[in-house]
Design an enzyme around this catalytic site. Structure first.
Site, PDB file in Angstrom:
ATOM      1  CD  GLU A 192     -16.075  -7.965  -0.189  1.00  0.00           C
ATOM      2  OE1 GLU A 192     -15.720  -8.144   0.999  1.00  0.00           O
ATOM      3  OE2 GLU A 192     -15.307  -8.060  -1.157  1.00  0.00           O
ATOM      4  CG  ASP A 241     -15.123 -11.926   0.674  1.00  0.00           C
ATOM      5  OD1 ASP A 241     -15.963 -12.472   1.420  1.00  0.00           O
ATOM      6  OD2 ASP A 241     -15.254 -11.829  -0.558  1.00  0.00           O
ATOM      7  CG  ASP A 294     -11.188  -6.652  -4.091  1.00  0.00           C
ATOM      8  OD1 ASP A 294     -10.381  -5.702  -4.229  1.00  0.00           O
ATOM      9  OD2 ASP A 294     -11.567  -7.369  -5.031  1.00  0.00           O
TER      10      ASP A 294
END
Ligand code: 28F
Length: 663
Positions: free
Chosen positions: A446, A519, A523
């Site tokens: 990511e 993470d 998100d």
């Protein structure tokens, strides 16, 4: 479940079974509950809950209460007949003792005697007793309250444990007007060494599901361990059963009709209920169950359902002239576009197959379900008051067929282009130098900055990095052709080499470990959910064959005097690291970007130290459900839901890690 059957005889004389003691269970717990990790722990609870559900299925109970107690024990109560307390005519012990101290105790748990009981969990309440420190059973029956207690005791002379021994015998505690059974047990920490705490989310989710599947059954969930301000008690009761379930699944979508279509019937001892509702979305969400057990890999019941749907709607389309004589039939998937359905069957001897035992194998189920659903659908379609809806469904299917044809063409073009000039599409990929797919790993990372660190930190011999810029689009909302236009997905597909959907070819896979690195925040959870849904829908085999993993970066770095640094991957590990120590500082990692390349390698990428969780089809199906429920077109409540519900259980990590490393 409002009508109660009257009390029947305690025992039907049946054939005698060979009964074993419980010590065998403690020797090899895995044989009885699968794992001794969190899953196995919850198996114990499901076993007891199932017995309560069986009592309700039999028509004797209307209510269940499941409680997670402060001391770590769990209890289940039902308002059924109460476990028999009189002596069993053949075994010469009380019903209670029989059920809780003998392996494979007969009667209720004898397949012939009991119509439908879930094969997977049907390992018996005695197994729960064997793997508990203690267990109490209260039976409210014949106007009296009886109790019996069992304990697992250490025998100093023989130097071994005696599992689930009755202590004090059967006691009559008094008179009562109540009826029912209350079972409470304390999982033994000597067995469940990794984690012996129940997960509130896991329990409430399953209980909600069971309430949907058992129309009218009231299930109350109480978590006494929760903090004061948290919600402690939930009640699940659905008068509409799986129709309500389908409405719930479609909460964030726009249905084409207010009430789900309900199809129900029984054939050759197979009971089948289907609820289905069309929405204006483009994806298909079919959730199926056998004897209340989810079948995430489908099976013969789903096959029967699909065949019936295709046949009934095609016949109808011809009848109303939407299909002309010269026209070919519409494809099954055209009638499933935008469809949300729950398919449940009750089967006498279910055979579960597949990677996660989530696939129904019984061949006799397909024709039965097919006959029931076809018949019921014909009836529905012939009913004039459903004419408008039927018309709408046919129109939608015709449109779907056209788009499908267009997508096929687009894909053919894309495929040709890919084979000619594959390189430009994978521009973002930092490939590895090794050429053996079995050894190679693809990290989907990511964000560009974490992607940069991963690129520098990796071992380029076998590790490739694909950074994701921003969020890939939500595969749920889009048609296949749109998904294929999304650059993030296209690079991913090209990088993997397998193609997708009908063209998926596992033998072309370039990386045998596909590792999602995101993470530990909202998100990250969102991106992970989208990726997993994508894999689940278009590359199911990739998950089924165990190629998809979640990378688990540490959550904390603990620094102690003398330059000692240690990583903790979860709160439990953090506690262990800091227990009784002074003079330390804790750094909490919020994102992968906070780690430099060396740290990222050391903690998250190096096979010698890292934690990986292998994604199962069940995990992915759960994500799929979350996406289905919360990522429809209406946006609001979804983000929070993801963080509280989609959190993978980090404690699972060690088990999965060990498994992954063994391959
Ligand atoms: C808390 C979970 O376990 N409920 C149960 C019954 C009722 C009967 C029963 C159970 C074993 C040998 C038959 C009563 N009356 N909830 C539960 N409710 N077990 S477990 O019988 C098991 C016996 O023979 C029951 C008449 N028949 C059966």
């Amino acid at each position: 479940m409002t009508q109660l059957r009257s009390q029947e005889n305690s025992y039907n004389a049946g054939k005698l079974q060979v009964l074993e003691g419980l010590d065998a269970v403690r020797m090899r717990p895995g044989m009885y509950i699968g794992t001794t990790g969190v899953r196995g722990l919850h198996h114990l609870l499901w076993e007891i809950v199932d017995n309560g559900i069986d009592e309700a299925l039999g028509g004797y109970a209307t209510e269940l209460i499941v409680t997670l107690h402060k001391d770590g024990s769990a209890s289940v109560w039902d308002n059924g007949r109460g476990v028999p307390v009189d002596e069993h005519p053949q075994y010469h012990i009380t019903g209670i003792e029989l059920i809780y101290t003998r392996l494979h105790a007969g009667g209720k748990f004898d397949n012939n005697n009991y119509a439908y009981s879930g094969g997977l969990h049907g390992v018996g309440a005695s197994v729960v007793n064997a793997l508990s420190k203690w267990m109490t059973v209260d039976s409210f029956r014949d106007w009296a309250h009886y109790q019996m207690r069992f304990e697992t005791v250490w025998d100093e002379k023989e130097k071994k444990w005696h599992a689930g021994k009755p202590v004090g015998g059967l006691e009559k505690l008094g008179n009562t007007r109540k009826r029912g059974t209350l079972v409470r047990f304390m999982p033994d920490e000597n067995i469940f060494t990794e984690d012996h705490r129940f997960n509130s989310e896991t329990v409430s989710r399953r209980l909600r599901e069971l309430a949907y599947l058992n129309k009218g059954l009231k299930i109350t969930f109480v978590d006494e361990r929760a903090k004061e301000d948290d919600k402690k008690q939930m009640e699940f009761c659905y008068a509409g059963g799986i129709s309500d379930y389908v409405k719930y699944l479609n909460l964030n979508k726009t249905p084409l009709h207010a009430d789900p279509i309900l199809l129900e019937g029984k054939k050759d001892d197979i009971l089948c209920t289907v609820a289905m509702q069309y929405t204006d979305s483009y994806t298909e969400s079919v959730f199926s169950y056998v004897n209340n057990i989810p079948t995430s890999e489908g099976g013969t019941h789903e096959m029967g359902f699909r065949t019936a749907l295709t046949k009934a709607f095609n016949d109808y389309a011809r009848k109303i002239g939407a299909l002309k004589e010269k026209d070919a039939n519409l494809a099954g998937e055209d009638f499933r576009e935008g469809l949300t359905a729950v398919v449940t069957v009750m089967v006498k001897n279910p055979q579960f197959e597949g990677q996660t035992k989530g696939k129904l194998g019984n061949s006799e189920v397909k024709p039965a379900v097919e006959a029931i659903v076809t018949g019921q659908l014909y009836e529905f379609l012939e009913n004039l008051k459903n004419g408008e809806l039927a018309q709408k469904i046919i129109e939608k299917a015709v449109k779907s067929a056209k788009v499908r044809e267009a997508a096929r063409k687009a894909r053919d073009v894309a495929r040709q282009r890919n084979s000619l000039e594959a390189a430009p599409l994978v521009g973002k990929l930092s490939a590895c130098t090794g050429r053996k797919p079995v050894e190679n790993e693809l990290f989907i990372v990511e964000g560009d900055s974490a992607g940069g660190s991963a690129k520098q930190g990796r071992d380029r011999h076998f590790q490739a990095i694909l950074p994701l810029r921003g969020k890939p689009l939500n595969a749920e909302k889009k048609r296949l052709d749109q998904v294929l236009q999304n650059e993030e997905f296209r690079s991913l597909i090209t990088a993997l080499g397998t193609n997708i959907d009908e063209d998926f070819d596992i033998s072309a896979l370039k990386y045998h470990k596909v590792i999602i690195l995101s993470d530990a925040d909202q998100d990250g959870a969102h991106i992970r959910a989208i990726l997993l849904t994508f894999f689940y829908r278009y590359m199911k085999e990739l998950i089924a064959q165990g190629h998809v993993y979640i990378g688990m970066p540490p959550l904390y770095l603990v620094k102690r005097p003398g330059g000692i640094q240690e990583y903790a991957y979860d709160d439990k590990a953090l506690r262990k690291l800091t227990e009784g120590k002074k003079n330390y500082t804790i750094q909490r990692y919020k994102g992968l970007g906070e780690m430099n390349p060396e740290q990222l390698w050391e903690t998250t990428m190096d096979p010698a130290n890292r934690r990986l969780m292998r994604v199962t089809l069940e995990d992915a199906a759960r994500e799929d459900e979350i996406i289905t429920v919360l990522m429809g077109d209406k946006v609001d409540p979804r983000r929070e839901y993801i963080i509280s519900h989609a959190e993978f259980n980090r404690e699972d990590t060690f088990e999965q890690h060990a498994q992954a490393q063994m391959n």
